[in-house]
Motif scaffolding. Structure first.
Motif, PDB file in Angstrom:
ATOM      1  N   LEU A   1       0.787  -0.800  -0.280  1.00  0.00           N
ATOM      2  CA  LEU A   1      -0.156  -0.126   0.049  1.00  0.00           C
ATOM      3  C   LEU A   1       0.988   1.110   0.214  1.00  0.00           C
ATOM      4  N   ASP A   2       0.867   2.025  -0.982  1.00  0.00           N
ATOM      5  CA  ASP A   2       1.658   3.364  -1.110  1.00  0.00           C
ATOM      6  C   ASP A   2       0.653   4.222  -0.737  1.00  0.00           C
ATOM      7  N   ALA A   3       1.390   5.602  -0.292  1.00  0.00           N
ATOM      8  CA  ALA A   3       1.617   6.708   1.133  1.00  0.00           C
ATOM      9  C   ALA A   3      -0.207   7.182   0.600  1.00  0.00           C
ATOM     10  N   ASN A   4      -0.671   7.313  -0.622  1.00  0.00           N
ATOM     11  CA  ASN A   4      -1.146   8.156  -0.522  1.00  0.00           C
ATOM     12  C   ASN A   4      -2.859   7.346  -0.831  1.00  0.00           C
ATOM     13  N   ILE A   5      -2.000   5.851  -0.646  1.00  0.00           N
ATOM     14  CA  ILE A   5      -3.898   4.442  -0.522  1.00  0.00           C
ATOM     15  C   ILE A   5      -3.708   4.624   1.223  1.00  0.00           C
ATOM     16  N   LEU A   6      -2.306   4.894   1.166  1.00  0.00           N
ATOM     17  CA  LEU A   6      -2.949   4.901   3.348  1.00  0.00           C
ATOM     18  C   LEU A   6      -4.100   5.968   3.451  1.00  0.00           C
ATOM     19  N   PHE A   7      -3.231   7.758   2.948  1.00  0.00           N
ATOM     20  CA  PHE A   7      -3.924   8.630   2.890  1.00  0.00           C
ATOM     21  C   PHE A   7      -4.984   7.782   3.097  1.00  0.00           C
ATOM     22  N   SER A   8      -5.561   8.119   1.908  1.00  0.00           N
ATOM     23  CA  SER A   8      -6.916   7.950   0.920  1.00  0.00           C
ATOM     24  C   SER A   8      -8.144   7.096   1.932  1.00  0.00           C
ATOM     25  N   GLY A   9      -7.264   6.078   2.085  1.00  0.00           N
ATOM     26  CA  GLY A   9      -7.613   4.786   3.449  1.00  0.00           C
ATOM     27  C   GLY A   9      -8.023   5.382   4.838  1.00  0.00           C
ATOM     28  N   ALA A  10      -7.205   6.195   4.767  1.00  0.00           N
ATOM     29  CA  ALA A  10      -7.632   6.853   6.567  1.00  0.00           C
ATOM     30  C   ALA A  10      -8.580   7.860   6.874  1.00  0.00           C
ATOM     31  N   ASN A  11      -9.948   7.661   5.585  1.00  0.00           N
ATOM     32  CA  ASN A  11     -11.060   8.903   5.764  1.00  0.00           C
ATOM     33  C   ASN A  11     -11.991   7.570   5.770  1.00  0.00           C
ATOM     34  N   PRO A  12     -12.306   7.911   6.790  1.00  0.00           N
ATOM     35  CA  PRO A  12     -13.216   7.350   7.227  1.00  0.00           C
ATOM     36  C   PRO A  12     -14.975   6.888   6.307  1.00  0.00           C
ATOM     37  N   ASP A  13     -15.005   7.687   5.259  1.00  0.00           N
ATOM     38  CA  ASP A  13     -16.161   7.544   4.455  1.00  0.00           C
ATOM     39  C   ASP A  13     -15.207   6.985   3.406  1.00  0.00           C
ATOM     40  N   SER A  14     -13.855   6.216   3.063  1.00  0.00           N
ATOM     41  CA  SER A  14     -13.482   5.785   1.541  1.00  0.00           C
ATOM     42  C   SER A  14     -14.263   4.543   1.494  1.00  0.00           C
ATOM     43  N   PRO A  15     -14.229   4.461   0.344  1.00  0.00           N
ATOM     44  CA  PRO A  15     -14.727   3.385  -0.933  1.00  0.00           C
ATOM     45  C   PRO A  15     -13.590   2.301  -0.511  1.00  0.00           C
ATOM     46  N   LEU A  16     -12.445   3.118  -0.606  1.00  0.00           N
ATOM     47  CA  LEU A  16     -11.969   1.928   0.068  1.00  0.00           C
ATOM     48  C   LEU A  16     -11.363   1.297   0.582  1.00  0.00           C
ATOM     49  N   ARG A  17     -11.991   1.095   1.697  1.00  0.00           N
ATOM     50  CA  ARG A  17     -12.759   0.411   3.030  1.00  0.00           C
ATOM     51  C   ARG A  17     -13.189  -1.111   2.370  1.00  0.00           C
ATOM     52  N   LEU A  18     -13.629  -0.809   1.544  1.00  0.00           N
ATOM     53  CA  LEU A  18     -14.100  -2.047   0.968  1.00  0.00           C
ATOM     54  C   LEU A  18     -13.392  -2.823   0.559  1.00  0.00           C
ATOM     55  N   LEU A  19     -12.790  -2.206  -0.198  1.00  0.00           N
ATOM     56  CA  LEU A  19     -11.626  -3.379  -0.983  1.00  0.00           C
ATOM     57  C   LEU A  19     -10.327  -3.826  -0.180  1.00  0.00           C
ATOM     58  N   PHE A  20     -10.187  -2.933   1.242  1.00  0.00           N
ATOM     59  CA  PHE A  20      -9.334  -3.192   1.978  1.00  0.00           C
ATOM     60  C   PHE A  20      -9.576  -4.877   2.632  1.00  0.00           C
ATOM     61  N   GLU A  21     -11.105  -4.452   2.866  1.00  0.00           N
ATOM     62  CA  GLU A  21     -12.301  -5.742   3.785  1.00  0.00           C
ATOM     63  C   GLU A  21     -11.542  -6.443   2.705  1.00  0.00           C
ATOM     64  N   ASP A  22     -11.806  -6.558   1.359  1.00  0.00           N
ATOM     65  CA  ASP A  22     -11.763  -7.851   0.475  1.00  0.00           C
ATOM     66  C   ASP A  22     -10.433  -8.679   0.702  1.00  0.00           C
ATOM     67  N   LEU A  23      -9.542  -7.437   0.734  1.00  0.00           N
ATOM     68  CA  LEU A  23      -7.606  -7.838   0.380  1.00  0.00           C
ATOM     69  C   LEU A  23      -7.591  -8.303   1.673  1.00  0.00           C
ATOM     70  N   SER A  24      -8.219  -8.260   2.518  1.00  0.00           N
ATOM     71  CA  SER A  24      -7.729  -8.786   4.240  1.00  0.00           C
ATOM     72  C   SER A  24      -8.169  -9.750   3.846  1.00  0.00           C
ATOM     73  N   ARG A  25      -9.250 -10.680   3.382  1.00  0.00           N
ATOM     74  CA  ARG A  25      -9.572 -11.650   3.143  1.00  0.00           C
ATOM     75  C   ARG A  25      -8.924 -12.838   2.340  1.00  0.00           C
ATOM     76  N   ARG A  26      -8.429 -12.090   1.019  1.00  0.00           N
ATOM     77  CA  ARG A  26      -7.810 -12.670   0.179  1.00  0.00           C
ATOM     78  C   ARG A  26      -6.477 -12.930   0.062  1.00  0.00           C
ATOM     79  N   GLY A  27      -6.245 -11.917   0.847  1.00  0.00           N
ATOM     80  CA  GLY A  27      -4.459 -11.354   0.670  1.00  0.00           C
ATOM     81  C   GLY A  27      -3.865 -11.117   2.322  1.00  0.00           C
ATOM     82  N   GLU A  28      -2.692 -10.348   2.051  1.00  0.00           N
ATOM     83  CA  GLU A  28      -1.988  -9.626   3.023  1.00  0.00           C
ATOM     84  C   GLU A  28      -1.465  -8.197   2.369  1.00  0.00           C
ATOM     85  N   SER A  29      -1.784  -7.293   3.175  1.00  0.00           N
ATOM     86  CA  SER A  29      -1.534  -6.161   2.694  1.00  0.00           C
ATOM     87  C   SER A  29      -0.022  -5.451   3.573  1.00  0.00           C
ATOM     88  N   VAL A  30       0.397  -4.909   3.019  1.00  0.00           N
ATOM     89  CA  VAL A  30       1.795  -4.023   3.698  1.00  0.00           C
ATOM     90  C   VAL A  30       2.178  -2.768   2.778  1.00  0.00           C
TER      91      VAL A  30
END
Length: 139
Positions: free
Chosen positions: A5-34
């Motif tokens: 996860l690049d810095a801009n993804i971390l920044f955007s994902g920190a927004n509690p209303d970010s659509p990235l949250r759903l992507l992170f949830e899916d990713l956490s079920r299927r893989g690993e984030s670093v």
């Protein structure tokens, strides 16, 4: 699947209303984030300046994802060295390569324009939409 996860993804994902949250949830079920200390530091610095109210959300997101912090040590290969990347972006791609990530997730099309959508040293450089499409296809 192991995704850096690049810095801009971390920044955007920190927004509690970010659509990235759903992507992170899916990713956490299927893989690993670093990510790396370099990217985390940049995300925190930008949050302090632009969105200090999201700082706690970044910390909780890191905990929820079980985000592993990886090394920022230099990396060298002919494919890597010949890329047109700014100095500040080289440690990002180097960390993803060294950690043997399958993907580098970034929203920074400006700085990663030359390798965007390509694979460098086994790491596919993708946007959130590209990764979501891949996960939607069972990737």
């Amino acid at each position: 699947m192991k995704v850096y996860l690049d810095a801009n993804i971390l920044f955007s994902g920190a927004n509690p209303d970010s659509p990235l949250r759903l992507l992170f949830e899916d990713l956490s079920r299927r893989g690993e984030s670093v990510s790396s200390g370099f990217a985390l530091e940049e995300a925190r610095r930008n949050l302090e300046i632009k969105r200090p109210q999201w700082g706690a959300h970044l910390d909780s997101m890191i905990m929820e994802l079980g985000l592993s912090e990886i090394s920022d040590q230099p990396f060298s290969s002919s494919a890597f060295e010949n890329l047109e990347l700014e100095d500040k972006d080289r440690p990002i791609l180097a960390a993803a390569i060294k950690a043997r990530c399958t993907h580098l997730l970034t929203g920074d099309r400006k700085h990663f324009r030359h390798p965007f959508g390509r694979e460098i040293e086994g790491v596919a450089i993708v946007s959130p939409v590209m990764l979501a499409e891949e996960l939607g296809d069972g990737g």
